[in-house]
Design a protein around this motif. Structure first.
Motif, PDB file in Angstrom:
ATOM      1  N   GLN A  90      31.843   9.832 -12.213  1.00 10.67           N
ATOM      2  CA  GLN A  90      31.133   9.842 -13.494  1.00 10.67           C
ATOM      3  C   GLN A  90      32.128   9.764 -14.650  1.00 10.67           C
ATOM      4  O   GLN A  90      31.904   9.030 -15.621  1.00 10.67           O
ATOM      5  CB  GLN A  90      30.290  11.119 -13.611  1.00 10.67           C
ATOM      6  CG  GLN A  90      29.466  11.190 -14.899  1.00 10.67           C
ATOM      7  CD  GLN A  90      28.609  12.442 -14.958  1.00 10.67           C
ATOM      8  OE1 GLN A  90      28.724  13.333 -14.122  1.00 10.67           O
ATOM      9  NE2 GLN A  90      27.743  12.519 -15.958  1.00 10.67           N
ATOM     10  N   GLN A  91      33.251  10.498 -14.541  1.00 12.89           N
ATOM     11  CA  GLN A  91      34.258  10.473 -15.606  1.00 12.89           C
ATOM     12  C   GLN A  91      34.923   9.101 -15.693  1.00 12.89           C
ATOM     13  O   GLN A  91      35.227   8.609 -16.785  1.00 12.89           O
ATOM     14  CB  GLN A  91      35.307  11.551 -15.344  1.00 12.89           C
ATOM     15  CG  GLN A  91      36.355  11.695 -16.454  1.00 12.89           C
ATOM     16  CD  GLN A  91      35.735  12.143 -17.777  1.00 12.89           C
ATOM     17  OE1 GLN A  91      34.752  12.871 -17.789  1.00 12.89           O
ATOM     18  NE2 GLN A  91      36.298  11.686 -18.881  1.00 12.89           N
ATOM     19  N   THR A  92      35.141   8.460 -14.551  1.00 14.35           N
ATOM     20  CA  THR A  92      35.726   7.117 -14.548  1.00 14.35           C
ATOM     21  C   THR A  92      34.797   6.123 -15.233  1.00 14.35           C
ATOM     22  O   THR A  92      35.231   5.276 -16.030  1.00 14.35           O
ATOM     23  CB  THR A  92      36.010   6.655 -13.103  1.00 14.35           C
ATOM     24  OG1 THR A  92      36.953   7.545 -12.503  1.00 14.35           O
ATOM     25  CG2 THR A  92      36.572   5.238 -13.086  1.00 14.35           C
ATOM     26  N   LEU A  93      33.499   6.210 -14.943  1.00 17.04           N
ATOM     27  CA  LEU A  93      32.518   5.325 -15.576  1.00 17.04           C
ATOM     28  C   LEU A  93      32.475   5.543 -17.080  1.00 17.04           C
ATOM     29  O   LEU A  93      32.431   4.583 -17.868  1.00 17.04           O
ATOM     30  CB  LEU A  93      31.136   5.578 -14.963  1.00 17.04           C
ATOM     31  CG  LEU A  93      29.981   4.717 -15.507  1.00 17.04           C
ATOM     32  CD1 LEU A  93      30.254   3.244 -15.267  1.00 17.04           C
ATOM     33  CD2 LEU A  93      28.655   5.133 -14.859  1.00 17.04           C
ATOM     34  N   LEU A  94      32.508   6.801 -17.510  1.00 18.61           N
ATOM     35  CA  LEU A  94      32.503   7.116 -18.936  1.00 18.61           C
ATOM     36  C   LEU A  94      33.740   6.553 -19.627  1.00 18.61           C
ATOM     37  O   LEU A  94      33.652   6.005 -20.738  1.00 18.61           O
ATOM     38  CB  LEU A  94      32.433   8.630 -19.127  1.00 18.61           C
ATOM     39  CG  LEU A  94      32.450   9.144 -20.569  1.00 18.61           C
ATOM     40  CD1 LEU A  94      31.239   8.620 -21.330  1.00 18.61           C
ATOM     41  CD2 LEU A  94      32.466  10.670 -20.604  1.00 18.61           C
ATOM     42  N   ALA A  95      34.907   6.671 -18.968  1.00 13.16           N
ATOM     43  CA  ALA A  95      36.146   6.152 -19.546  1.00 13.16           C
ATOM     44  C   ALA A  95      36.079   4.634 -19.707  1.00 13.16           C
ATOM     45  O   ALA A  95      36.553   4.077 -20.708  1.00 13.16           O
ATOM     46  CB  ALA A  95      37.334   6.549 -18.680  1.00 13.16           C
TER      47      ALA A  95
END
Length: 453
Positions: free
Chosen positions: A437-442
């Motif tokens: 999820q954090q990778t997608l947000l970045a």
């Protein structure tokens, strides 16, 4: 004419006196302007009015007057520092400082240095003073040291207290605080080291990642441009203040068709997503063969020389001078020192939360900052410092606390225990989802930034 008189006043009256006079005038102005009952008579003139105020309304006005607030305000305006306690000295450590130089600054002799260092022998907290540390010294009316507090970070302080004319004791003041998680993500462009730094990882984090995967991937040769990495880092806080301690709790590296994973379990060891250990076996002893123990780990031990209770934070092995000492696991040499009581000693930081110390050595075979491997010779045993005879004092620290090296749980390269495997798998699934999820947000934020540019 008035201007010349003012100039003469400024030239002849010291600046501090000018400020004091200004402060008095301001205080008087506030007193005169303070609300009060209206006088029943007509104007009496300036001086009679002041006297009348003092006699008729003084007690009432003083009860209402904010003396503390005005005093603080005047001090800030006049730059008057509060009076210092002459018996308390606070010193902020700077690069290159030593305990003897700091003590000399406050008139404390070298004998006092030796007494405090003797108390610190089993802790060695004073041996490496760093910027950010702070010393608070409590002196008596004769200028003699009665106690000293070493501030290491928000979660660790050490109090040294005089117990007798020639002896100090120590007490660790620890606050475990709380650990706060942060997920850092990035892509590899250039070296992994530079890419990880851009993502917010520090040198210690990067070293730990290299150690975890060094037998599975060559970071300089095998890591492809564009490879993704996701790191769950936990940082330690006491209140709002960071202690500077951090640890890697999970990491995923997606390198084309290869995915590398590492997650910390409750036992402090790292396993991949399937529960297989990433740790290399940790030897129980730093010696080539089994040797008898002459003094066991004992936090309440009676010191053989001083005959006073003094924690023994390690295990002693009687050895002939010159016996090879070997590293029990891979790591980096973080300290090489010559202490008046611990003698020549070495400290090694291993993977995860493990650290070892070796005291009373005769010769160093490694240098500070050097990487060592399991089984490598690091030193020769000796009889340096305060010692009753040739021996090795060996310490094992887990999470920066000494434990019994003969009985402590050490990495043995085994998979996650069967009884906790289900809980480990659930944690891996949860952390993996958070990382993705954090990778997608970045990626979304990067795309929006490109459009804005």
């Amino acid at each position: 004419m008035p201007n010349s008189l003012i100039q003469q006043f400024r030239d002849r009256v010291p600046v501090l006196h000018q400020r004091l006079m200004l402060g008095c005038a301001l205080g008087l102005s506030v007193l005169l302007a303070w609300p009060q009952p209206k006088p029943t008579q007509s104007s009496l003139g300036f001086m009679p009015l002041m006297l009348g105020m003092g006699l008729q309304h003084g007690p009432q006005q003083l009860q209402q007057f904010p003396v503390a607030e005005l005093t603080a305000w005047l001090q800030s305006q006049l730059h008057i520092a509060p009076a210092e306690d002459p018996f308390i000295k606070v010193y902020n450590i700077r690069a290159g400082d030593s305990l003897s130089r700091i003590f000399a600054r406050y008139g404390l002799n070298y004998q006092t240095v030796q007494q405090v260092m003797a108390a610190d022998e089993s802790l060695l907290a004073l041996d490496v003073l760093r910027p950010g540390n702070r010393l608070t010294l409590q002196l008596d009316e004769n200028g003699q040291l009665q106690s000293m507090e070493l501030y290491v970070h928000a979660g660790k302080k050490v109090l040294y207290k005089r117990e007798a004319a020639d002896e100090f004791s120590y007490q660790e003041l620890l606050d475990e605080g709380v650990w706060q998680n942060t997920i850092l993500v990035g892509e590899v462009f250039g070296s992994f080291y530079a890419s990880a730094q851009r993502a917010g990882l520090n040198d210690a984090d990067i070293y730990n990642i290299n150690q975890l995967f060094k037998e599975r991937i060559n970071f300089a040769r095998d890591l492809q441009a564009g490879a993704q990495f996701q790191v769950l880092r936990s940082e330690n806080f006491v209140g709002e203040e960071s202690t500077g301690l951090s640890r890697i709790e999970g990491i995923r590296i997606l390198n084309r068709r290869q995915t590398l994973t590492a997650f910390m379990h409750d036992d402090g060891q790292y396993y991949d997503a399937n529960g297989d250990s990433l740790e290399r076996a940790f030897s129980r002893l730093p010696l080539a063969s089994q040797v008898r123990v002459s003094s066991h780990f004992n936090p309440r031990r009676l010191h053989p020389i001083t005959q006073r209770v003094s924690p023994h934070n390690g295990t002693d092995f009687p050895l002939p001078i010159g016996t090879p000492i070997i590293a029990p696991a891979d790591g980096v040499v973080t300290r090489i020192e010559n202490h008046p009581f611990a003698g020549k000693y070495i400290e090694i930081q291993h993977f995860g939360n493990y650290k070892t110390r070796y005291l009373h050595l005769s010769r160093f075979l490694v240098q500070r900052g050097q990487r060592v491997t399991r089984g490598q010779r690091i030193a020769l045993s000796g009889n340096t410092g305060r010692s009753t005879g040739p021996h090795l004092h060996y310490e094992l620290h887990v999470n920066n606390r000494p434990v019994n090296p003969m009985t402590a749980h050490i990495p043995l390269a085994r998979p996650v225990p069967a009884e906790s495997k289900a809980a480990f798998a659930a944690r891996v699934k949860q952390l993996t989802a958070q990382m993705e999820q954090q990778t997608l947000l970045a990626k979304q934020q990067s795309a929006e930034q490109e459009l804005a540019d």
